[in-house]
Write an enzyme that holds these catalytic residues in place. Structure first.
Site, PDB file in Angstrom:
ATOM      1  N   GLU A   1     -20.783 -11.634 -13.558  1.00 24.44           N
ATOM      2  CA  GLU A   1     -19.457 -11.037 -13.425  1.00 24.44           C
ATOM      3  C   GLU A   1     -19.444 -10.078 -12.236  1.00 24.44           C
ATOM      4  OE1 GLU A   1     -16.437  -8.214 -16.086  1.00 24.44           O
ATOM      5  OE2 GLU A   1     -18.582  -8.310 -16.551  1.00 24.44           O
TER       6      GLU A   1
ATOM      7  N   HIS B   1       6.443 -48.887 -11.044  1.00 25.39           N
ATOM      8  CA  HIS B   1       6.211 -47.992  -9.910  1.00 25.39           C
ATOM      9  C   HIS B   1       6.474 -48.729  -8.594  1.00 25.39           C
ATOM     10  CE1 HIS B   1       4.340 -45.318 -12.782  1.00 25.39           C
ATOM     11  NE2 HIS B   1       4.029 -44.439 -11.834  1.00 25.39           N
TER      12      HIS B   1
ATOM     13  N   GLN C   1     -22.948  -0.704 -17.015  1.00 30.13           N
ATOM     14  CA  GLN C   1     -22.492  -1.904 -17.724  1.00 30.13           C
ATOM     15  C   GLN C   1     -23.071  -1.981 -19.125  1.00 30.13           C
ATOM     16  OE1 GLN C   1     -20.033  -4.074 -16.428  1.00 30.13           O
ATOM     17  NE2 GLN C   1     -20.011  -2.204 -15.198  1.00 30.13           N
TER      18      GLN C   1
END
Length: 438
Positions: A328, A421, A261
């Site tokens: 991650e 409504h 990485q």
């Protein structure tokens, strides 16, 4: 190069610093620069795309749209081994994403009241495949396969040009494996703008997917915030991994995972959290030894300057540290990784045991490598089929159903001060009772 810190000896501020990521490269100057690129693409279209390609990529595309025969012939430029590897990876990714299909939901919440949820594919999706220091055919598969499984009618791929003004053959060959035939040679923030707003050559899409540098990420955020733009997939930043290791881990393997990485970029970050001080030292030494043999050693060294090794009291504490960081990628290089999984609450993708390197997920295990970074795994998930679909709710009520729940709606509407409504329900209840609706 890698600092070893004792977690128990750190105060609150020091712990926060130990888990702090490198400062985001987003700045006012970058935001203004992206906004200027987006505005110019909207105003000048293809002409702006060609000019930006010459400026940023070093070459204008031979043609913005890749011809069909070039896509079809791309695989011939790869070796047999490369073609077979791409096909194998595609098959695994397809198998995992096919399993993500979900059927409609239908529930009778009350007698005569039925609620449903149906899925529909997003009509047009734009897939951004970077090609900075190297082409990424794996990203092509990670984006194109779930879009294919979701059934998106139009899948558009964009990728930056090589110095010869053409798309990389490996990217084209990967796209061909998934049936994509609409490919444009354009990259950077300008590609995002073209996908969002369209040009004479490129018809706009509804949603944009894929990783990219800070300019691409900022462009996705800007067009997603514009009602006339296009939605984007998920927040993304520099790549990262956190490894949890006990004393059964293989130091050389852990070191290789960290470096895999770190070589992405100087703004990447890698963390080792271990219960063993001996393992901490072994991994640190192995990293320094392996680093000398890496072609991208200078880049990896820059990332290691932002990285650390943390020694915790036990594995539960190590998992707690990981959840706080929300990596991650999370590698559980421990004797019994499954025993820790129930405690893992925040991670993009998890790799279990000593024999599951993160590289498998990057390329060919079947899971998706487009994942939330920079701590966004606390609230976001990795890319999946559902990200290429819309979920629509449907409801129906019979006369008896309306009589049963209508009064509840009337009461709640008036509680909120919304008389119209309430009236929309009452006028129907009166009609059902035979009274005039006037």
């Amino acid at each position: 190069m890698l600092k070893i810190l004792q977690w128990q000896s750190l105060g609150a501020r020091a712990r926060a610093d130990a888990l702090a990521r490198p400062a985001s490269s987003t700045s006012e100057e970058l935001c203004r620069g992206v906004a200027a690129i987006v505005a110019r693409v909207r105003a000048e279209g293809d002409e702006a795309l060609m000019d930006f390609a010459r400026k940023f990529d070093g070459a204008a595309p031979v043609s913005l749209r890749v011809p069909a025969d070039e896509i079809a012939g791309a695989s011939a430029k790869l070796t047999t081994e490369q073609r077979e590897a791409l096909a194998s990876a595609r098959d695994n990714i397809l198998a995992f994403h096919e399993a993500q299909r979900s059927g409609p939901i239908e529930v009778a919440t009350r007698p005569g009241v039925v609620c449903r949820r149906v899925t529909r594919p997003i009509d047009a999706v734009g897939l951004y495949v970077p090609a900075g220091s190297a082409p990424l055919p794996s990203t092509t598969l990670m984006l194109a396969v779930p879009a294919e499984v979701a059934g998106c009618p139009r899948r558009v791929l964009v990728t930056p040009p090589r110095p010869d003004g053409r798309a990389d053959p490996s990217v084209l060959a990967s796209a061909a494996l998934t049936g994509i035939d609409e490919i444009y040679v354009v990259g950077g923030a300008q590609a995002v703008a073209a996908l969002a707003y369209g040009t004479d050559t490129i018809t706009p899409v509804d949603k944009i997917y894929g990783p990219g540098n800070a300019w691409v990420t900022e462009a996705k955020l800007q067009v997603a915030a514009d009602p006339e733009g296009a939605a984007c997939d998920l927040p993304a930043g520099p790549s990262e991994v956190l490894v949890i290791a006990d004393d059964t881990a293989l130091a050389d393997c852990v070191a290789a995972d960290l470096l895999s990485q770190a070589e992405h970029g100087t703004d990447s970050q890698v963390l080792l959290v271990t219960v063993s001080e001996s393992m901490a030292r072994q991994v640190r030494d192995a990293v320094e030894h392996q680093l000398t043999d890496l072609p991208r050693a200078e880049i990896a060294a820059g990332a290691l300057a932002n990285s650390r090794i943390l020694v915790t009291r036990d594995l539960p504490e190590a998992v707690a540290v990981s959840n706080r960081y929300a990596p991650e990628h999370l590698i559980l290089s421990v004797d019994d990784p499954e025993s820790l999984m129930d405690s893992v609450t925040a991670a993009g993708s998890v790799f279990l045991g000593h024999w599951t390197p993160e590289s498998l997920g990057d390329y060919c295990s079947g899971t998706n490598h487009v994942l939330p970074t920079y701590g966004f795994a606390r609230a976001f998930s990795g890319l999946g089929v559902e990200d290429f679909q819309r979920r629509i709710t449907v409801q129906s009520a019979t006369p008896e159903g309306l009589k049963g729940i209508g009064p509840t709606a009337v009461t709640l509407a008036r509680l909120e001060g919304l008389e119209a409504h309430a009236s929309a329900v009452e006028v129907r209840l009166r009609a059902l009772s035979g009274r005039s609706v006037a």
